[in-house]
Design a protein around this motif. Structure first.
Motif, mmCIF file in Angstrom:
data_model
loop_
_atom_site.group_PDB
_atom_site.id
_atom_site.type_symbol
_atom_site.label_atom_id
_atom_site.label_comp_id
_atom_site.label_asym_id
_atom_site.label_seq_id
_atom_site.Cartn_x
_atom_site.Cartn_y
_atom_site.Cartn_z
ATOM 1 N N HIS A 66 41.174 -36.156 63.044
ATOM 2 C CA HIS A 66 40.942 -34.910 63.795
ATOM 3 C C HIS A 66 41.594 -33.778 63.021
ATOM 4 N N LEU A 67 40.764 -32.963 62.363
ATOM 5 C CA LEU A 67 41.288 -31.892 61.519
ATOM 6 C C LEU A 67 41.487 -30.613 62.315
ATOM 7 N N MET A 68 42.733 -30.265 62.550
ATOM 8 C CA MET A 68 43.048 -28.982 63.195
ATOM 9 C C MET A 68 43.560 -28.048 62.106
ATOM 10 N N ILE A 69 42.634 -27.711 61.199
ATOM 11 C CA ILE A 69 42.995 -26.899 60.029
ATOM 12 C C ILE A 69 41.908 -25.844 59.799
ATOM 13 N N VAL A 70 42.319 -24.712 59.225
ATOM 14 C CA VAL A 70 41.327 -23.724 58.794
ATOM 15 C C VAL A 70 40.728 -24.218 57.480
ATOM 16 N N HIS A 71 39.522 -23.782 57.146
ATOM 17 C CA HIS A 71 38.828 -24.180 55.914
ATOM 18 C C HIS A 71 38.746 -25.691 55.718
#
Ligand code: DX5
Ligand code: ZN
Length: 223
Positions: A66-71
């Motif tokens: 689960h990517l909770m990142i910008v870009h």
């Protein structure tokens, strides 16, 4: 059918990660949910590819990242190479979501899109048939151990309806504030995958909690 159970290791003691992963490997957990946070999209910072690579070596269970990142586009292949089976990006940081979904599939992973509590499910109508999974955030992303936002229940039902209308195959995953007190309601609303952090790892007996969740589907009311 019982729910797919995806324990989140976010709030566990990382110095004990080997035994945590062994516990999950020997448990009824179906997937392992890995929360990647960048301190920018969300206020918290967690871990990245190196840790995922190390976890990959110690378990055969699918890794649900689960990517909770910008870009996120810049890092999809790296997370796949680290061992991610499912890669979920947030709708709120993907202006070219269709392209992002294609990149995840090109990497060889299953593609998921997560929605924050304020983001309506309607924004996914035109891409839903491409998705393997939609993640409904039932807390504001960033931390484990928060309180379940009850409006997520009707939201799960609306998403289920949208998936049916569009003849799509996406699984519904729900993440945040799920425990033994509400798992049955979340599952009955239409969730396929339950993410659980605190409810499992702050319990005296994580294995017993996981068993109870896996038994939910045996209730004939919900089969
Ligand atoms: C929150 C994370 C969740 C979290 C779930 O931003 O995405 O996966 O670890 O933990 P609990 O079950 O404690 O809410
Ligand atoms: Zn998560």
């Amino acid at each position: 059918m019982s729910p797919i159970l995806a324990p989140s290791i976010l709030n566990t003691d990382y110095t004990q990660l080997g035994s945590t992963i062994q516990l999950l490997q020997d448990s009824p957990a179906d997937w392992i949910h890995l929360d990647v946070m960048d301190g920018s999209f969300v206020p918290n910072i967690s871990f990245g590819m190196q840790l995922i690579k190390d976890i990959r070596r110690r378990t055969t269970k699918p890794l649900d990242v689960h990517l909770m990142i910008v870009h996120p586009d810049q890092h999809i292949q790296a997370f796949r190479d680290a061992g991610a089976d499912v890669i979920t990006v947030h709708y709120e940081v993907c202006p070219h979501l269709h392209r992002t979904i294609e990149s995840i599939h090109l990497s060889g992973a299953k593609a998921g899109v997560a929605l924050n509590p304020h983001t309506p499910i309607e924004v996914l109508r035109d891409v839903i048939e491409l998705l393997d999974l939609v993640l409904i955030m039932s807390v504001n992303p960033g931390f484990g151990g928060q309180k379940f936002i009850y409006q997520s229940i009707p939201k799960i039902k609306r998403l289920k309806q949208l998936i049916t209308e569009e003849n799509a195959k996406a699984l519904i995953e729900v993440d945040g504030g799920i425990g033994l007190h509400n798992a049955e309601a979340v599952f009955a609303a239409g969730a396929d995958v339950l993410v659980m952090g605190n409810a499992i790892f702050s319990d005296q007996d994580p294995e017993a909690t996981m068993q109870k969740i896996k038994q939910l589907g045996r209730n004939p009311l919900f089969v």
